[in-house]
Every structure is written in structure tokens, then in C-alpha cells.
Design a protein around this motif. Structure first.
Motif, PDB file in Angstrom:
ATOM      1  N   LEU A   1      -4.568  13.535 -21.232  1.00 54.13           N
ATOM      2  CA  LEU A   1      -3.697  14.103 -19.869  1.00 54.13           C
ATOM      3  C   LEU A   1      -4.651  14.418 -18.806  1.00 54.13           C
ATOM      4  CD1 LEU A   1      -1.197  15.157 -18.594  1.00 54.13           C
ATOM      5  CD2 LEU A   1      -1.671  17.615 -19.786  1.00 54.13           C
ATOM      6  N   GLN A   2      -5.875  14.927 -19.216  1.00 53.11           N
ATOM      7  CA  GLN A   2      -7.055  15.047 -18.149  1.00 53.11           C
ATOM      8  C   GLN A   2      -7.418  13.779 -17.412  1.00 53.11           C
ATOM      9  OE1 GLN A   2     -10.070  17.077 -20.674  1.00 53.11           O
ATOM     10  NE2 GLN A   2      -9.393  19.022 -19.547  1.00 53.11           N
ATOM     11  N   ALA A   3      -7.526  12.619 -18.352  1.00 52.08           N
ATOM     12  CA  ALA A   3      -8.075  11.496 -18.040  1.00 52.08           C
ATOM     13  C   ALA A   3      -6.792  10.624 -16.929  1.00 52.08           C
ATOM     14  CB  ALA A   3      -8.456  10.543 -19.130  1.00 52.08           C
ATOM     15  N   THR A   4      -5.807  10.762 -17.468  1.00 50.92           N
ATOM     16  CA  THR A   4      -4.714  10.282 -16.711  1.00 50.92           C
ATOM     17  C   THR A   4      -4.389  11.225 -15.355  1.00 50.92           C
ATOM     18  OG1 THR A   4      -3.510   9.762 -18.532  1.00 50.92           O
ATOM     19  CG2 THR A   4      -2.179   9.383 -16.645  1.00 50.92           C
TER      20      THR A   4
ATOM     21  N   GLY B   1       0.756  -1.167  -0.034  1.00 47.47           N
ATOM     22  CA  GLY B   1       0.036  -0.177  -0.021  1.00 47.47           C
ATOM     23  C   GLY B   1       0.954   1.181   0.051  1.00 47.47           C
ATOM     24  N   ALA B   2       1.905   1.283   0.733  1.00 52.39           N
ATOM     25  CA  ALA B   2       2.882   2.595   0.720  1.00 52.39           C
ATOM     26  C   ALA B   2       3.486   2.707  -0.602  1.00 52.39           C
ATOM     27  CB  ALA B   2       3.756   2.358   2.015  1.00 52.39           C
ATOM     28  N   LEU B   3       3.648   1.642  -1.248  1.00 45.42           N
ATOM     29  CA  LEU B   3       4.613   1.711  -2.442  1.00 45.42           C
ATOM     30  C   LEU B   3       3.505   2.276  -3.371  1.00 45.42           C
ATOM     31  CD1 LEU B   3       6.905   1.207  -4.412  1.00 45.42           C
ATOM     32  CD2 LEU B   3       6.158  -0.892  -4.556  1.00 45.42           C
ATOM     33  N   ALA B   4       2.259   1.750  -3.573  1.00 48.10           N
ATOM     34  CA  ALA B   4       1.350   2.467  -4.603  1.00 48.10           C
ATOM     35  C   ALA B   4       0.959   3.756  -4.248  1.00 48.10           C
ATOM     36  CB  ALA B   4       0.038   1.332  -4.106  1.00 48.10           C
ATOM     37  N   LEU B   5       0.892   4.044  -2.969  1.00 49.55           N
ATOM     38  CA  LEU B   5       0.799   5.441  -2.798  1.00 49.55           C
ATOM     39  C   LEU B   5       1.614   6.414  -3.004  1.00 49.55           C
ATOM     40  CD1 LEU B   5      -1.159   7.900  -1.268  1.00 49.55           C
ATOM     41  CD2 LEU B   5      -0.310   7.231   0.857  1.00 49.55           C
ATOM     42  N   GLY B   6       2.869   6.206  -2.535  1.00 43.89           N
ATOM     43  CA  GLY B   6       4.036   7.029  -3.088  1.00 43.89           C
ATOM     44  C   GLY B   6       4.123   6.951  -4.460  1.00 43.89           C
ATOM     45  N   ARG B   7       3.811   5.809  -5.441  1.00 39.99           N
ATOM     46  CA  ARG B   7       3.913   5.961  -6.762  1.00 39.99           C
ATOM     47  C   ARG B   7       3.007   6.872  -7.321  1.00 39.99           C
ATOM     48  NH1 ARG B   7       3.346   0.688 -10.761  1.00 39.99           N
ATOM     49  NH2 ARG B   7       2.959   1.900 -12.727  1.00 39.99           N
ATOM     50  N   LEU B   8       1.702   6.890  -6.702  1.00 36.20           N
ATOM     51  CA  LEU B   8       0.564   7.587  -7.303  1.00 36.20           C
ATOM     52  C   LEU B   8       0.901   9.262  -6.863  1.00 36.20           C
ATOM     53  CD1 LEU B   8      -2.337   5.168  -6.359  1.00 36.20           C
ATOM     54  CD2 LEU B   8      -1.348   5.886  -8.764  1.00 36.20           C
TER      55      LEU B   8
ATOM     56  N   PRO C   1       6.639   5.015 -15.510  1.00 38.29           N
ATOM     57  CA  PRO C   1       5.564   4.183 -15.555  1.00 38.29           C
ATOM     58  C   PRO C   1       4.208   4.433 -15.414  1.00 38.29           C
ATOM     59  CG  PRO C   1       7.321   3.117 -14.739  1.00 38.29           C
ATOM     60  CD  PRO C   1       7.588   4.451 -14.291  1.00 38.29           C
ATOM     61  N   THR C   2       3.970   5.710 -14.659  1.00 46.02           N
ATOM     62  CA  THR C   2       2.811   6.070 -14.289  1.00 46.02           C
ATOM     63  C   THR C   2       2.187   7.395 -14.919  1.00 46.02           C
ATOM     64  OG1 THR C   2       2.810   4.978 -11.913  1.00 46.02           O
ATOM     65  CG2 THR C   2       1.133   6.622 -12.365  1.00 46.02           C
ATOM     66  N   ALA C   3       3.039   8.414 -14.753  1.00 43.94           N
ATOM     67  CA  ALA C   3       2.707   9.854 -15.261  1.00 43.94           C
ATOM     68  C   ALA C   3       2.681   9.486 -16.900  1.00 43.94           C
ATOM     69  CB  ALA C   3       3.476  10.895 -14.838  1.00 43.94           C
TER      70      ALA C   3
ATOM     71  N   VAL D   1     -10.110   4.479  -9.354  1.00 46.08           N
ATOM     72  CA  VAL D   1     -10.246   3.494  -8.215  1.00 46.08           C
ATOM     73  C   VAL D   1      -9.743   2.079  -8.713  1.00 46.08           C
ATOM     74  CG1 VAL D   1     -11.843   2.439  -6.715  1.00 46.08           C
ATOM     75  CG2 VAL D   1     -12.135   4.617  -7.182  1.00 46.08           C
ATOM     76  N   LEU D   2     -10.157   1.576  -9.675  1.00 48.55           N
ATOM     77  CA  LEU D   2      -9.641   0.208 -10.007  1.00 48.55           C
ATOM     78  C   LEU D   2      -8.305   0.284 -10.670  1.00 48.55           C
ATOM     79  CD1 LEU D   2     -12.874  -1.162 -12.078  1.00 48.55           C
ATOM     80  CD2 LEU D   2     -12.260  -1.673  -9.581  1.00 48.55           C
ATOM     81  N   TRP D   3      -8.012   1.033 -11.618  1.00 47.67           N
ATOM     82  CA  TRP D   3      -6.803   0.783 -12.016  1.00 47.67           C
ATOM     83  C   TRP D   3      -5.568   1.592 -11.701  1.00 47.67           C
ATOM     84  CZ3 TRP D   3      -5.873   2.528 -18.031  1.00 47.67           C
ATOM     85  CH2 TRP D   3      -4.334   1.800 -18.389  1.00 47.67           C
ATOM     86  N   PHE D   4      -5.869   2.615 -11.144  1.00 47.81           N
ATOM     87  CA  PHE D   4      -4.659   3.353 -10.399  1.00 47.81           C
ATOM     88  C   PHE D   4      -4.420   3.213  -8.947  1.00 47.81           C
ATOM     89  CE2 PHE D   4      -5.543   5.941 -14.234  1.00 47.81           C
ATOM     90  CZ  PHE D   4      -4.360   6.306 -14.513  1.00 47.81           C
ATOM     91  N   GLY D   5      -5.636   2.664  -8.442  1.00 46.25           N
ATOM     92  CA  GLY D   5      -5.605   2.475  -6.994  1.00 46.25           C
ATOM     93  C   GLY D   5      -5.473   1.066  -6.520  1.00 46.25           C
TER      94      GLY D   5
END
Length: 314
Positions: free
Chosen positions: A186-189, A42-49, A229-231, A81-85
């Protein structure tokens, strides 16, 4: 006056954008393995996001991107919620429970689910070449997964988590597709990433605690995951998805296992066996087949472009 623009230019740009996404997502598997040793899922996902949302937010300010249209918000919210989180948390957790081969094998059910959902919910066509290419690529993913799986390296919990990641991945992509009809990539991402970060805020305490004790390379890998890999990769993916079907884009991601094998070989010194290499070749071959067009389709496309060329040269 003869135009220098090619009628296939949008298609080529979409293919280039998809290639950027696939390469960066393949590199993410290497970075997750490194950062995952110091950070909980969870911490890795939050830091990445958070890293991704900050990067995307700055780009939006520079480009003066406004808020997405109201019609795009449902798709952005669901994909966020589904893909990014959810996807990022359960994938990080799953990769701590199973070996890399098993994870790659189970997660690659995602493109098949994406094709089925896209056909059912979005009316995406399912041409024979796409189905054949997906079958070849999935056979390659199975080969790579089996060749990389170690004795006793998998757990029932890990397999379930990777399966949940595949479902979330497919659902998030299919939800994002309609949003791209009114919102920019860009807005959607950007807003999808921000919604994913908000969904992961319960892990904020873990992130603060783990950052204090994590080695610098692990933290840099987490930031890399957010910026590239995210932005970047999610934006180029959205750009390509807006110009093709969810099914075809899903088939493109079958190149990821082959690229992960090559990157692990170069970055981690993990020499792949012949069976792994054969599976990687099958993955790439299937992607090539799924993205190719039949001779009849090429003739139709060429014929439709001739009137436009005639008007341009008149």
C-alpha cells in the motif's frame, strides 16, 4: 493440534492478487478507449492518477499507514515517474496513434524486457517453464495483435510511443521490486501514484479545460481508471510482486490481451474472429505454463512442508 492453514496459502493469495490486477488492467483498455475520445493523453493520465492518489490516501489514513522507510524511496520514486507517470501518458498517446491490435502487440514486449532486467539486475531465476510460457504467450499476443490490426491503422510515432510505454512499464516494475522489501504494498502504490501525479502536473491546465466540456461518461471512466485499475490493481500487483519474481509477474500480464478481447466482445459488441480467439487461448496457455511448477519442484515443496506439519501436529 493439526493446523488448518495450507503451506501454499501465501502462493495462492499472491496468485489471486495478480489475477485481480490483470482483470482490472484489461478493463482499463476499454475505459481508455471511451475516455480518450474526450480527454488528451496527459490530461487523462493526470485525472486518473489524482483519482487513484485520493483513493489510496484515504485508505492510508484509515489504516494509519506511515511514510515508507528511507531505503524504499529510490525504488518508489523511479517506479512513480516511469510506471505511474510516463507510462500512462505515452500509452494514452500511443493508443490514439495506432489501432488496438498494434498497441497490444508492442506493449507486450514489456514482460520480456521485465524478465531480462529482472534476471540482470535482481538475479531473478529464468526456469525453462517460465521461458517456454513467455514464448507461447508472446506468440498469442502477436496473433491477437495481427488479427486486430487494421489497414493503415498504425503510425511510426504510435509504435515508438507504445515501445516507450513497454520500456517504462518494465523499468518501473523492476525498480519497485526492491522497494517492496521494506515498504508495504500500500505504501509503495500510494506514494508511487502520488509521485506520478506530481510528474503529470504540467497537464493540469488541459485537465481543467477538458473536464468542463467532457461528457459525463468519459469523466466517470477516468475516475474508474483511477480507483480500480490504478488504486486497487496496482496495490494487488505490489502485494503479489513482493511474494514472487518480477519475471513471473510479467508473464502473468500476458493474460491481458485475451481478457481485453473478451471484454470488448461483451462491452462493445466487437465480435472477435477465429484468429483472435486462437491468439487469446495461446496467451492464457502460456501464462498457465509460466506459473506452473515442475514435478521436481512440487516434490521439494511438499517435502519441505512435512517437518512443519509434524511440528504443528505434535
Amino acid at each position: 493440534m493439526m493446523s488448518t492453514s495450507s503451506p501454499r496459502r501465501p502462493e495462492l493469495l499472491a496468485a489471486a492478487a495478480a489475477t485481480v490486477s490483470v482483470v482490472l488492467w484489461a478493463s482499463a483498455f476499454v475505459s481508455i478507449r471511451s475516455a480518450g475520445a474526450a480527454y488528451s493523453p496527459g490530461a487523462l493520465a493526470l485525472g486518473r492518477l489524482l483519482s487513484g492518489a485520493l483513493t489510496l490516501g484515504l485508505i492510508c489514513l484509515i489504516r494509519r499507514e506511515g511514510w515508507p522507510p528511507r531505503a524504499a524511496w529510490p525504488g518508489i520514486a523511479v517506479s512513480g515517474v516511469l510506471w505511474f507517470g510516463f507510462y500512462m501518458v505515452v500509452l494514452n498517446w500511443g493508443e490514439q496513434q495506432v489501432d488496438a491490435g498494434t498497441a497490444a502487440l508492442v506493449v507486450n514486449i514489456g514482460p520480456i524486457l521485465m524478465a531480462l532486467l529482472g534476471s540482470r539486475l535482481l538475479g531473478d531465476p529464468m526456469p525453462p517453464r517460465l521461458l517456454a510460457g513467455m514464448a507461447v504467450s508472446f506468440a498469442g499476443a502477436v496473433t491477437v495483435g495481427l488479427s486486430m490490426s487494421g489497414e493503415g491503422g498504425a503510425s511510426a510515432l504510435g509504435v515508438v510511443l507504445c515501445l516507450l510505454a513497454a520500456i517504462a512499464y518494465a523499468g518501473g516494475v523492476v525498480a519497485q521490486k526492491p522497494a517492496l522489501g521494506t515498504a508495504t504494498p500500500l505504501q509503495a502504490t500510494t506514494f508511487g501514484c502520488l509521485i506520478g501525479a506530481v510528474a503529470c502536473l504540467p497537464f493540469a491546465g488541459q485537465l481543467v479545460h477538458e473536464v468542463a466540456g467532457a461528457p459525463v461518461p468519459a469523466t466517470l471512466n477516468m475516475v474508474y481508471l483511477g480507483v480500480f485499475p490504478t488504486a486497487l490493481a496496482f496495490t494487488t500487483w505490489a502485494y503479489a510482486l513482493a511474494r514472487t519474481t518480477a519475471s513471473r509477474m510479467g508473464a502473468t500480464t500476458y493474460a491481458v490481451p485475451a481478457l481485453v478481447v473478451g471484454m470488448s466482445w461483451l462491452a462493445l459488441g466487437e465480435v472477435p474472429g477465429l484468429l483472435t480467439l486462437a491468439g487469446g487461448v495461446l496467451c492464457l496457455a502460456g501464462v498457465a505454463v509460466s506459473r506452473s511448477r515442475s514435478r521436481a519442484a512440487r516434490v521439494v515443496a511438499a517435502g519441505s512442508s512435512r517437518p512443519e506439519k509434524a511440528r504443528e501436529s505434535a
